[in-house]
Design an enzyme around this catalytic site. Sequence first.
Site, short mmCIF file in Angstrom:
data_model
loop_
_atom_site.label_atom_id
_atom_site.label_comp_id
_atom_site.label_asym_id
_atom_site.label_seq_id
_atom_site.Cartn_x
_atom_site.Cartn_y
_atom_site.Cartn_z
N HIS A 1 0.86 -1.17 0.00
CA HIS A 1 0.00 0.00 0.00
C HIS A 1 0.90 1.24 0.00
CE1 HIS A 1 -3.03 2.79 1.25
NE2 HIS A 1 -3.93 1.86 1.43
N HIS B 1 -1.04 3.72 11.89
CA HIS B 1 -0.18 4.84 11.56
C HIS B 1 0.01 5.78 12.74
CE1 HIS B 1 0.36 8.47 8.59
NE2 HIS B 1 1.52 7.90 8.87
N GLU C 1 -3.55 15.27 10.76
CA GLU C 1 -4.50 14.91 9.71
C GLU C 1 -5.94 15.24 10.11
OE1 GLU C 1 -4.03 10.75 8.93
OE2 GLU C 1 -1.85 10.82 9.04
N TYR D 1 -15.72 5.53 3.77
CA TYR D 1 -14.27 5.51 3.72
C TYR D 1 -13.77 4.10 4.05
CZ TYR D 1 -9.46 6.60 5.11
OH TYR D 1 -8.11 6.62 5.24
N HIS E 1 -6.78 13.31 13.52
CA HIS E 1 -5.70 12.48 14.04
C HIS E 1 -4.47 13.37 14.08
CE1 HIS E 1 -8.39 9.25 12.16
NE2 HIS E 1 -8.63 9.29 13.45
N HIS F 1 -3.63 5.94 14.82
CA HIS F 1 -4.94 5.75 14.21
C HIS F 1 -4.83 4.65 13.17
CE1 HIS F 1 -2.72 8.90 12.07
NE2 HIS F 1 -3.24 8.40 10.98
FE FE2 Z 1 -2.61 8.77 8.93
#
Ligand code: FE2
Length: 437
Positions: free
Chosen positions: A288, A331, A337, A346, A361, A367
Amino acid sequence: MSEAYMPGFGNDFETESLPNALPQGQNSPQKCNYGLYAEQLSGSPFTAPRGTNERSWLYRIRPSVRHTSHFSVHENTHWKTGPHISDPTVPIGQLRWNPVPMPNKKTTFIEGVRTMTTAGDVHTQVGMATHVYVCNTAMVDDYFFNADAELLIVPQLGTLEIFTEMGRINVEPLEIAIIPRGMIFQVSPVDGEARGYICENYGAKFTLPDRGPIGANCLANPRDFKTPVAAWEDKETDCRVHVKWCGNFYVTEIGHSPLDVIAWHGNYAPYKYDLRTFSPVGAILFDHPDPSIFTVLTAPSGEEGTANIDFVIFPPRWMVAEHTFRPPWYHRNIMSEFMGLIHGQYDAKEEGFVPGGMSLHNMMLPHGPDTMGFEKATSAELAPVKLDNTMAFMFETRFPQHVTSYAMDLETLHTDYLDYWKGLKKRFDGTIEGNWD
Ligand code: FE2
């Protein structure tokens, strides 16, 4: 009202709404045609390098000095500006909200701005603020300009007609509009009610990100950006020009409309962009990539690769990666963010993140996918899947985002956001090598 556009990003445009209103071969003739005044609008210092030098020449009924009179202070309760520090008695945390309620009294676009976070410092022209807007009333004799920032407007509900000094922009959900710093404009909600998000950019203007090895095409292509042709009104009524300047609001009363530009040329201008024309690039075998591959616009800081703001979208796309956890990974991030959802669902969140909602976040706070999202992604058969019916976005900044008391007190704040990760139980067993089931 009809509107028309010129394609291209940052072009040197020219447009005239009356024949020969635009001087040819020079900017400032001794006398302009039609009795117009010539005026320069500088979006960069005069001596900025060519690549970032921005200015336009406007040919208008009255010069802008006639579009302001004495200013008086004018409150705008919910529109906040950095520097602003979160209430230190309120603990930090990952945050999520449902949409803000629509107003039950008449509210214009400018009155309907509610600040969620601020970052950086408007006085040093770094950072940004995130807002939502809700409105149900057209600005008729009211106009606005923001000396503090460029505005990136992301409609979520309802079309907006934005009548700027340099032309009319109609923008609907799945499109965005950019209004340069200092540009006078007026907003009408075409469908009666409207709601959406705003990124207020205190720093250097948004530009297209470099594409590196991706090459000359894909992501946001320059021709899909649309700048309006000249449009104007010659109206002599009691009008008010509202101004935001270093976080304060002022109003000045004049006897005519300030939207009186008959012709203009230059590269400092508003524009819109249809997010559906973004051509995503992604994983075609495994793993990814970082979400930077979905950057539509970036507002650089002085440090290369460290954006003041990145505007990133998560558009419909095919998911084909083999032996891969396909949703965004877990992450922690030095960047902060702020996310919103324009429509659909989403892919990292199975529950709780609804269109019109938002999440924050902040710097270094962990998160990632919720429990159901994890379960689904780790048990799914990895056939090619079209991820459809989705359009989320992120305003990501190098600066920590300070949450306003409006946002913390909002009735739509989720008190159970952390619970969505609670089911991510311990799966570790040191005696069993290999994948778990
Ligand atoms: Fe992130």
